[in-house]
Design a protein around this motif. Sequence first.
Motif, PDB file in Angstrom:
ATOM      1  N   ASN A  46       6.652  24.767  86.461  1.00  0.00           N
ATOM      2  CA  ASN A  46       8.024  24.826  86.963  1.00  0.00           C
ATOM      3  C   ASN A  46       8.875  23.753  86.283  1.00  0.00           C
ATOM      4  N   ASP A  47      10.099  23.566  86.776  1.00  0.00           N
ATOM      5  CA  ASP A  47      11.016  22.588  86.181  1.00  0.00           C
ATOM      6  C   ASP A  47      10.428  21.176  86.200  1.00  0.00           C
ATOM      7  N   ARG A  48       9.786  20.815  87.283  1.00  0.00           N
ATOM      8  CA  ARG A  48       9.181  19.477  87.389  1.00  0.00           C
ATOM      9  C   ARG A  48       8.096  19.306  86.325  1.00  0.00           C
ATOM     10  N   CYS A  50       8.013  20.702  83.379  1.00  0.00           N
ATOM     11  CA  CYS A  50       8.702  20.476  82.106  1.00  0.00           C
ATOM     12  C   CYS A  50       9.218  19.045  81.994  1.00  0.00           C
ATOM     13  N   GLU A  51       9.870  18.565  83.035  1.00  0.00           N
ATOM     14  CA  GLU A  51      10.431  17.211  82.988  1.00  0.00           C
ATOM     15  C   GLU A  51       9.334  16.170  82.797  1.00  0.00           C
ATOM     16  N   THR A  52       8.211  16.353  83.481  1.00  0.00           N
ATOM     17  CA  THR A  52       7.090  15.419  83.361  1.00  0.00           C
ATOM     18  C   THR A  52       6.451  15.491  81.975  1.00  0.00           C
ATOM     19  N   MET A  53       6.152  16.704  81.512  1.00  0.00           N
ATOM     20  CA  MET A  53       5.471  16.853  80.219  1.00  0.00           C
ATOM     21  C   MET A  53       6.342  16.409  79.051  1.00  0.00           C
ATOM     22  N   MET A  54       7.607  16.734  79.088  1.00  0.00           N
ATOM     23  CA  MET A  54       8.492  16.328  78.001  1.00  0.00           C
ATOM     24  C   MET A  54       8.563  14.801  77.923  1.00  0.00           C
ATOM     25  N   ARG A  55       8.603  14.147  79.065  1.00  0.00           N
ATOM     26  CA  ARG A  55       8.633  12.683  79.093  1.00  0.00           C
ATOM     27  C   ARG A  55       7.302  12.116  78.595  1.00  0.00           C
ATOM     28  N   ARG A  56       6.173  12.643  79.114  1.00  0.00           N
ATOM     29  CA  ARG A  56       4.839  12.162  78.709  1.00  0.00           C
ATOM     30  C   ARG A  56       4.589  12.328  77.218  1.00  0.00           C
ATOM     31  N   ARG A  94       2.375  32.926  60.837  1.00  0.00           N
ATOM     32  CA  ARG A  94       1.355  33.818  61.378  1.00  0.00           C
ATOM     33  C   ARG A  94       1.704  34.069  62.836  1.00  0.00           C
ATOM     34  N   ILE A  95       1.492  35.314  63.265  1.00  0.00           N
ATOM     35  CA  ILE A  95       1.723  35.669  64.666  1.00  0.00           C
ATOM     36  C   ILE A  95       0.378  35.961  65.308  1.00  0.00           C
ATOM     37  N   SER A  96       0.212  35.516  66.539  1.00  0.00           N
ATOM     38  CA  SER A  96      -1.050  35.737  67.238  1.00  0.00           C
ATOM     39  C   SER A  96      -1.229  37.216  67.545  1.00  0.00           C
ATOM     40  N   THR A  97      -2.462  37.671  67.465  1.00  0.00           N
ATOM     41  CA  THR A  97      -2.757  39.056  67.837  1.00  0.00           C
ATOM     42  C   THR A  97      -3.108  39.141  69.320  1.00  0.00           C
ATOM     43  N   SER A  98      -3.376  38.010  69.941  1.00  0.00           N
ATOM     44  CA  SER A  98      -3.587  37.993  71.392  1.00  0.00           C
ATOM     45  C   SER A  98      -2.471  37.177  72.031  1.00  0.00           C
ATOM     46  N   ALA A  99      -2.238  37.443  73.294  1.00  0.00           N
ATOM     47  CA  ALA A  99      -1.169  36.761  74.017  1.00  0.00           C
ATOM     48  C   ALA A  99      -1.685  35.462  74.624  1.00  0.00           C
ATOM     49  N   PHE A 100      -0.773  34.517  74.794  1.00  0.00           N
ATOM     50  CA  PHE A 100      -1.068  33.228  75.406  1.00  0.00           C
ATOM     51  C   PHE A 100      -0.139  33.004  76.590  1.00  0.00           C
ATOM     52  N   GLN A 101      -0.646  32.299  77.601  1.00  0.00           N
ATOM     53  CA  GLN A 101       0.221  31.811  78.657  1.00  0.00           C
ATOM     54  C   GLN A 101       1.014  30.660  78.058  1.00  0.00           C
ATOM     55  N   VAL A 102       2.331  30.688  78.208  1.00  0.00           N
ATOM     56  CA  VAL A 102       3.176  29.616  77.688  1.00  0.00           C
ATOM     57  C   VAL A 102       4.192  29.208  78.745  1.00  0.00           C
ATOM     58  N   THR A 103       4.688  27.987  78.602  1.00  0.00           N
ATOM     59  CA  THR A 103       5.802  27.504  79.404  1.00  0.00           C
ATOM     60  C   THR A 103       6.842  26.973  78.435  1.00  0.00           C
ATOM     61  N   THR A 104       8.039  27.548  78.473  1.00  0.00           N
ATOM     62  CA  THR A 104       9.130  27.086  77.624  1.00  0.00           C
ATOM     63  C   THR A 104      10.058  26.235  78.472  1.00  0.00           C
ATOM     64  N   PRO A 114      18.364  10.342  78.298  1.00  0.00           N
ATOM     65  CA  PRO A 114      17.611  10.420  79.551  1.00  0.00           C
ATOM     66  C   PRO A 114      18.462   9.951  80.722  1.00  0.00           C
ATOM     67  N   PRO A 115      18.183  10.406  81.938  1.00  0.00           N
ATOM     68  CA  PRO A 115      17.074  11.284  82.281  1.00  0.00           C
ATOM     69  C   PRO A 115      17.355  12.732  81.860  1.00  0.00           C
ATOM     70  N   CYS A 116      16.334  13.367  81.323  1.00  0.00           N
ATOM     71  CA  CYS A 116      16.454  14.737  80.826  1.00  0.00           C
ATOM     72  C   CYS A 116      16.051  15.710  81.929  1.00  0.00           C
ATOM     73  N   ARG A 117      16.830  16.768  82.084  1.00  0.00           N
ATOM     74  CA  ARG A 117      16.508  17.808  83.060  1.00  0.00           C
ATOM     75  C   ARG A 117      16.192  19.089  82.304  1.00  0.00           C
ATOM     76  N   TYR A 118      15.123  19.774  82.726  1.00  0.00           N
ATOM     77  CA  TYR A 118      14.668  20.982  82.032  1.00  0.00           C
ATOM     78  C   TYR A 118      14.488  22.139  82.995  1.00  0.00           C
TER      79      TYR A 118
END
Length: 154
Positions: A46-48, A50-56, A94-104, A114-118
């Motif tokens: 979730n948004d939290r 993203c905010e945590t990972m982008m900072r880390r 190259r494009i993957s032939t299998s799908a991945f779980q992603v978070t954008t 900062p502070p950055c909000r995502y």
Amino acid sequence: MVMALGPLLLIFMLGLGVTPPTLAQDDSRYQRFLTRHYDAKPLGRNDRYCETMMRRRGMTSPCKDTNTFVHGNKKKIKAICEAKNGRPYGDNFRISTSAFQVTTCKHIGGSPLPPCRYRATAGLRNIVVACEGGLPVHFDESFFVSNKHSTDQS
């Protein structure tokens, strides 16, 4: 005979001294890719998150506009650079032939300081990467996966 081997041995030893930094450089680009785009088992997407990972991961000074985290198995991501899980896509990608779980994660604040909000968008997607030396070194884009094999870019 020993005299003739002297120059060859010197060239061989110099070659050994030059090779490791080249390999280390390739590996450092792959490590940077992992730092910016890989999270095996996210706690929430979730948004939290993203905010945590982008900072880390050091992408909040200034606030990076958009970043995608790929979840799952590193071997599957590496395999995009081979025929095992990837195929050529455009020029040098190259494009993957299998799908991945992603978070954008998309920056939603007005200021790049900062502070950055995502805002988080989670989904199942095929991903596009650039490869060097058989390793992914740049995340380019991703496409939603649907039953109709849609290629809606995001």
